[in-house]
Motif scaffolding. Structure first.
Motif, PDB file in Angstrom:
ATOM      1  N   ALA A 254     -88.996   0.445 -65.946  1.00  0.00           N
ATOM      2  CA  ALA A 254     -89.795  -0.238 -64.929  1.00  0.00           C
ATOM      3  C   ALA A 254     -89.246  -0.065 -63.519  1.00  0.00           C
ATOM      4  CB  ALA A 254     -89.902  -1.725 -65.254  1.00  0.00           C
ATOM      5  N   ARG A 255     -87.931   0.130 -63.389  1.00  0.00           N
ATOM      6  CA  ARG A 255     -87.314   0.220 -62.065  1.00  0.00           C
ATOM      7  C   ARG A 255     -86.923   1.647 -61.681  1.00  0.00           C
ATOM      8  NH1 ARG A 255     -84.781  -4.368 -59.940  1.00  0.00           N
ATOM      9  NH2 ARG A 255     -83.077  -3.067 -59.211  1.00  0.00           N
ATOM     10  N   ASN A 256     -87.287   2.618 -62.473  1.00  0.00           N
ATOM     11  CA  ASN A 256     -86.702   3.938 -62.292  1.00  0.00           C
ATOM     12  C   ASN A 256     -87.656   5.047 -61.885  1.00  0.00           C
ATOM     13  OD1 ASN A 256     -85.300   2.578 -65.006  1.00  0.00           O
ATOM     14  ND2 ASN A 256     -83.863   3.202 -63.422  1.00  0.00           N
ATOM     15  N   ILE A 257     -88.887   4.993 -62.322  1.00  0.00           N
ATOM     16  CA  ILE A 257     -89.827   6.072 -62.071  1.00  0.00           C
ATOM     17  C   ILE A 257     -91.053   5.526 -61.349  1.00  0.00           C
ATOM     18  CG2 ILE A 257     -89.057   7.520 -63.994  1.00  0.00           C
ATOM     19  CD1 ILE A 257     -91.225   6.337 -65.736  1.00  0.00           C
ATOM     20  N   PRO A 258     -91.884   6.395 -60.760  1.00  0.00           N
ATOM     21  CA  PRO A 258     -93.079   5.908 -60.047  1.00  0.00           C
ATOM     22  C   PRO A 258     -93.900   4.962 -60.917  1.00  0.00           C
ATOM     23  CG  PRO A 258     -92.775   8.255 -59.655  1.00  0.00           C
ATOM     24  CD  PRO A 258     -91.755   7.874 -60.683  1.00  0.00           C
ATOM     25  N   PHE A 259     -94.459   3.955 -60.278  1.00  0.00           N
ATOM     26  CA  PHE A 259     -95.102   2.878 -61.035  1.00  0.00           C
ATOM     27  C   PHE A 259     -96.283   3.364 -61.873  1.00  0.00           C
ATOM     28  CE2 PHE A 259     -97.405  -1.191 -61.559  1.00  0.00           C
ATOM     29  CZ  PHE A 259     -96.370  -1.919 -62.122  1.00  0.00           C
ATOM     30  N   ALA A 260     -97.028   4.321 -61.358  1.00  0.00           N
ATOM     31  CA  ALA A 260     -98.140   4.863 -62.138  1.00  0.00           C
ATOM     32  C   ALA A 260     -97.638   5.463 -63.444  1.00  0.00           C
ATOM     33  CB  ALA A 260     -98.878   5.931 -61.326  1.00  0.00           C
ATOM     34  N   THR A 261     -96.475   6.109 -63.377  1.00  0.00           N
ATOM     35  CA  THR A 261     -95.885   6.704 -64.583  1.00  0.00           C
ATOM     36  C   THR A 261     -95.383   5.620 -65.520  1.00  0.00           C
ATOM     37  OG1 THR A 261     -95.131   8.500 -63.116  1.00  0.00           O
ATOM     38  CG2 THR A 261     -94.347   8.538 -65.386  1.00  0.00           C
ATOM     39  N   VAL A 262     -94.811   4.559 -64.964  1.00  0.00           N
ATOM     40  CA  VAL A 262     -94.360   3.426 -65.780  1.00  0.00           C
ATOM     41  C   VAL A 262     -95.517   2.909 -66.633  1.00  0.00           C
ATOM     42  CG1 VAL A 262     -93.569   1.026 -65.735  1.00  0.00           C
ATOM     43  CG2 VAL A 262     -92.541   2.691 -64.194  1.00  0.00           C
ATOM     44  N   LEU A 263     -96.660   2.713 -66.015  1.00  0.00           N
ATOM     45  CA  LEU A 263     -97.814   2.166 -66.734  1.00  0.00           C
ATOM     46  C   LEU A 263     -98.258   3.092 -67.861  1.00  0.00           C
ATOM     47  CD1 LEU A 263     -99.941   0.778 -63.750  1.00  0.00           C
ATOM     48  CD2 LEU A 263     -98.326  -0.462 -65.210  1.00  0.00           C
ATOM     49  N   ARG A 264     -98.263   4.390 -67.603  1.00  0.00           N
ATOM     50  CA  ARG A 264     -98.645   5.349 -68.641  1.00  0.00           C
ATOM     51  C   ARG A 264     -97.644   5.334 -69.798  1.00  0.00           C
ATOM     52  NH1 ARG A 264    -101.571   9.829 -67.545  1.00  0.00           N
ATOM     53  NH2 ARG A 264    -101.288  10.171 -69.804  1.00  0.00           N
ATOM     54  N   VAL A 265     -96.366   5.245 -69.470  1.00  0.00           N
ATOM     55  CA  VAL A 265     -95.330   5.191 -70.505  1.00  0.00           C
ATOM     56  C   VAL A 265     -95.476   3.913 -71.324  1.00  0.00           C
ATOM     57  CG1 VAL A 265     -92.840   4.984 -70.937  1.00  0.00           C
ATOM     58  CG2 VAL A 265     -93.681   6.658 -69.271  1.00  0.00           C
ATOM     59  N   TRP A 266     -95.727   2.789 -70.662  1.00  0.00           N
ATOM     60  CA  TRP A 266     -95.878   1.519 -71.376  1.00  0.00           C
ATOM     61  C   TRP A 266     -97.116   1.536 -72.272  1.00  0.00           C
ATOM     62  CZ3 TRP A 266     -94.123  -3.740 -69.084  1.00  0.00           C
ATOM     63  CH2 TRP A 266     -92.796  -3.635 -68.623  1.00  0.00           C
ATOM     64  N   ASP A 267     -98.184   2.189 -71.839  1.00  0.00           N
ATOM     65  CA  ASP A 267     -99.377   2.301 -72.687  1.00  0.00           C
ATOM     66  C   ASP A 267     -99.000   2.910 -74.032  1.00  0.00           C
ATOM     67  OD1 ASP A 267    -100.902   1.318 -70.590  1.00  0.00           O
ATOM     68  OD2 ASP A 267    -101.717   3.270 -70.012  1.00  0.00           O
ATOM     69  N   MET A 268     -98.186   3.957 -73.998  1.00  0.00           N
ATOM     70  CA  MET A 268     -97.768   4.634 -75.232  1.00  0.00           C
ATOM     71  C   MET A 268     -96.700   3.831 -75.966  1.00  0.00           C
ATOM     72  SD  MET A 268     -97.673   8.665 -74.080  1.00  0.00           S
ATOM     73  CE  MET A 268     -96.545   8.420 -72.699  1.00  0.00           C
ATOM     74  N   PHE A 269     -95.800   3.237 -75.223  1.00  0.00           N
ATOM     75  CA  PHE A 269     -94.698   2.460 -75.802  1.00  0.00           C
ATOM     76  C   PHE A 269     -95.216   1.309 -76.661  1.00  0.00           C
ATOM     77  CE2 PHE A 269     -91.892  -1.323 -74.903  1.00  0.00           C
ATOM     78  CZ  PHE A 269     -90.847  -0.973 -75.746  1.00  0.00           C
ATOM     79  N   PHE A 270     -96.211   0.585 -76.159  1.00  0.00           N
ATOM     80  CA  PHE A 270     -96.740  -0.543 -76.915  1.00  0.00           C
ATOM     81  C   PHE A 270     -97.507  -0.095 -78.155  1.00  0.00           C
ATOM     82  CE2 PHE A 270     -96.707  -3.013 -72.715  1.00  0.00           C
ATOM     83  CZ  PHE A 270     -95.510  -3.629 -73.028  1.00  0.00           C
ATOM     84  N   CYS A 271     -97.956   1.147 -78.149  1.00  0.00           N
ATOM     85  CA  CYS A 271     -98.665   1.689 -79.303  1.00  0.00           C
ATOM     86  C   CYS A 271     -97.712   2.315 -80.323  1.00  0.00           C
ATOM     87  CB  CYS A 271     -99.682   2.733 -78.846  1.00  0.00           C
ATOM     88  SG  CYS A 271    -100.635   3.477 -80.184  1.00  0.00           S
ATOM     89  N   GLU A 272     -96.737   3.107 -79.839  1.00  0.00           N
ATOM     90  CA  GLU A 272     -95.901   3.922 -80.725  1.00  0.00           C
ATOM     91  C   GLU A 272     -94.469   3.418 -80.883  1.00  0.00           C
ATOM     92  OE1 GLU A 272     -96.406   8.220 -80.041  1.00  0.00           O
ATOM     93  OE2 GLU A 272     -97.977   7.661 -78.597  1.00  0.00           O
ATOM     94  N   GLY A 273     -94.035   2.498 -80.007  1.00  0.00           N
ATOM     95  CA  GLY A 273     -92.702   1.937 -80.162  1.00  0.00           C
ATOM     96  C   GLY A 273     -91.613   2.638 -79.369  1.00  0.00           C
ATOM     97  N   ILE A 274     -90.371   2.348 -79.721  1.00  0.00           N
ATOM     98  CA  ILE A 274     -89.204   2.768 -78.946  1.00  0.00           C
ATOM     99  C   ILE A 274     -89.047   4.274 -78.861  1.00  0.00           C
ATOM    100  CG2 ILE A 274     -87.609   2.700 -80.908  1.00  0.00           C
ATOM    101  CD1 ILE A 274     -86.877   1.622 -77.249  1.00  0.00           C
ATOM    102  N   LYS A 275     -89.630   5.027 -79.789  1.00  0.00           N
ATOM    103  CA  LYS A 275     -89.480   6.485 -79.724  1.00  0.00           C
ATOM    104  C   LYS A 275     -90.079   7.031 -78.431  1.00  0.00           C
ATOM    105  CE  LYS A 275     -93.517   8.584 -81.964  1.00  0.00           C
ATOM    106  NZ  LYS A 275     -93.971   9.436 -83.071  1.00  0.00           N
ATOM    107  N   VAL A 276     -91.041   6.300 -77.841  1.00  0.00           N
ATOM    108  CA  VAL A 276     -91.635   6.729 -76.572  1.00  0.00           C
ATOM    109  C   VAL A 276     -90.594   6.712 -75.461  1.00  0.00           C
ATOM    110  CG1 VAL A 276     -93.308   6.105 -74.775  1.00  0.00           C
ATOM    111  CG2 VAL A 276     -93.974   6.060 -77.190  1.00  0.00           C
ATOM    112  N   ILE A 277     -89.720   5.713 -75.463  1.00  0.00           N
ATOM    113  CA  ILE A 277     -88.680   5.633 -74.427  1.00  0.00           C
ATOM    114  C   ILE A 277     -87.643   6.729 -74.646  1.00  0.00           C
ATOM    115  CG2 ILE A 277     -87.025   4.127 -73.252  1.00  0.00           C
ATOM    116  CD1 ILE A 277     -90.006   3.300 -73.073  1.00  0.00           C
ATOM    117  N   PHE A 278     -87.292   6.988 -75.894  1.00  0.00           N
ATOM    118  CA  PHE A 278     -86.393   8.110 -76.180  1.00  0.00           C
ATOM    119  C   PHE A 278     -87.025   9.419 -75.718  1.00  0.00           C
ATOM    120  CE2 PHE A 278     -84.329   5.155 -79.088  1.00  0.00           C
ATOM    121  CZ  PHE A 278     -82.991   5.566 -79.044  1.00  0.00           C
TER     122      PHE A 278
END
Length: 350
Positions: A254-278
């Motif tokens: 949330a504090r590291n990359i452009p906010f638009a990218t954060v939202l896209r990553v979170w969309d996938m993270f909430f669906c697929e889990g921690i592997k998205v962050i890895f």
């Protein structure tokens, strides 16, 4: 037809804005982007889609949300595909609650948030208050120390410190809760934070950080498999993954990359889990330490300095690279088992 509040427009310090017509709505004061960030700290906008495409996606999501259980149980592959494309801003908050199950958690615990909100948390209130003004200070919702945004953020974090007294409060929770609060009410954000801590990043905020240390070891193992040249460089210069990925994981980027990218990553993270962050973090390392850049990093300082500049991690660059990495749930499980075994052996030797 029901629509939900668009992302980034729930502002206190400024009046409610139409994210597509910011300039028409704001006559004076600093410029504000569609996410609520002000002036020089404005974030890059999400990839612009034709109106008809965005509208079509919204309608598809509205239909899914009406019969969510059926879609998750019988058409999860389609849900995942649509999350990877990006959830439309108008339904993002509602979709996150459905993906995490926080809406069900709230239903199972009626009135609990209000009861926690009414209590005090002497051990943590001072620490929480110190962090309120540091959490997205250039976002309209959190820029006013006497505003509703900071007040709601305090309520969420205080309530969580009472809900999970073993964990209490950790500074990294604040930006996570703040992003949630940009998309939903305080109570909804609280329950979504609960689900994140219990279901997605369990143990990350506990005092000894054992969970994040384990995931750092797993990350290094996956780095060796996916980016062997970079992994060799890190080992040569004794650069532990904890030195650069701790904040990435604990704050869910949330504090590291452009906010638009954060939202896209979170969309996938909430669906697929921690592997998205890895997967996303591995992609970031791949984009940062390219074969051309590595020779410019003769030591620890030069290498870690590269990780301080992530403003170019735009969604149209980072997301495709992350999705191109071959990282399956099986790979994650195998590396997890390997690292747990290693830690167990090391513990026995001591």
């Amino acid at each position: 037809m029901e629509f939900y509040e668009p992302s980034g427009v729930r502002l206190n310090a400024i009046r409610r804005l139409d994210p597509d017509n910011v300039e028409d709505e704001v006559e004076t004061g600093p410029e504000i982007d569609r996410y609520g960030f002000v002036g020089d700290h404005k974030q890059a906008s999400e990839t612009t889609l034709p109106v008809e495409v965005l509208r079509e996606r919204e309608l598809k999501w509205i239909e899914m949300l009406k019969d969510w259980d059926k879609w998750v149980l019988k058409k999860f592959k389609k849900v995942k595909e649509r999350c990877r494309k990006g959830i439309p801003p108008s339904v993002r908050g509602k979709a996150w609650q459905c993906l995490t199950g926080s809406n069900l958690k709230a239903q199972e615990n009626p009135g609990l948030f209000d009861r926690l909100d009414a209590k005090s948390s002497p051990e943590w209130e001072s620490d929480i208050r110190k962090d309120l003004c540091r959490t997205f200070p250039y976002h309209g919702l959190f820029s006013d120390k006497d505003g509703q945004g900071q007040s709601d953020l305090f309520r969420i974090l205080k309530a969580y410190s009472l809900y999970d007294q073993q964990t209490g409060y950790c500074q990294a929770m604040a930006p996570v809760a703040a992003v949630l609060l940009m998309h939903m009410t305080a109570e909804e954000a609280f329950w979504t934070l609960v689900m994140i801590c219990e279901k997605y990043i369990h143990g990350y905020y506990e005092p000894k950080l054992e969970a994040i240390k384990l995931d750092a070891a797993i990350f290094e193992g996956l780095l060796e498999k996916t980016l062997p040249q970079v992994s060799k460089h890190m080992k040569t210069h004794r650069i532990d993954a904890l030195m650069y990925m701790t904040e990435w994981f604990m704050c869910i980027l949330a504090r590291n990359i452009p906010f638009a990218t954060v939202l896209r990553v979170w969309d996938m993270f909430f669906c697929e889990g921690i592997k998205v962050i890895f997967r996303t973090s591995l992609a970031m390392v791949k984009l940062i330490l390219t074969p051309k850049v590595l020779p410019q990093c003769p030591g620890l300082f030069e290498t870690t300095e590269k990780f301080r500049h992530l403003e170019n991690m735009q969604e149209d660059v980072l997301i495709p690279v992350s999705l191109s990495l071959k990282l399956s749930a099986k790979d994650m499980r195998k590396e997890h088992e390997h690292q747990v075994s290693n830690q167990s052996k090391g513990s026995n030797k001591r």
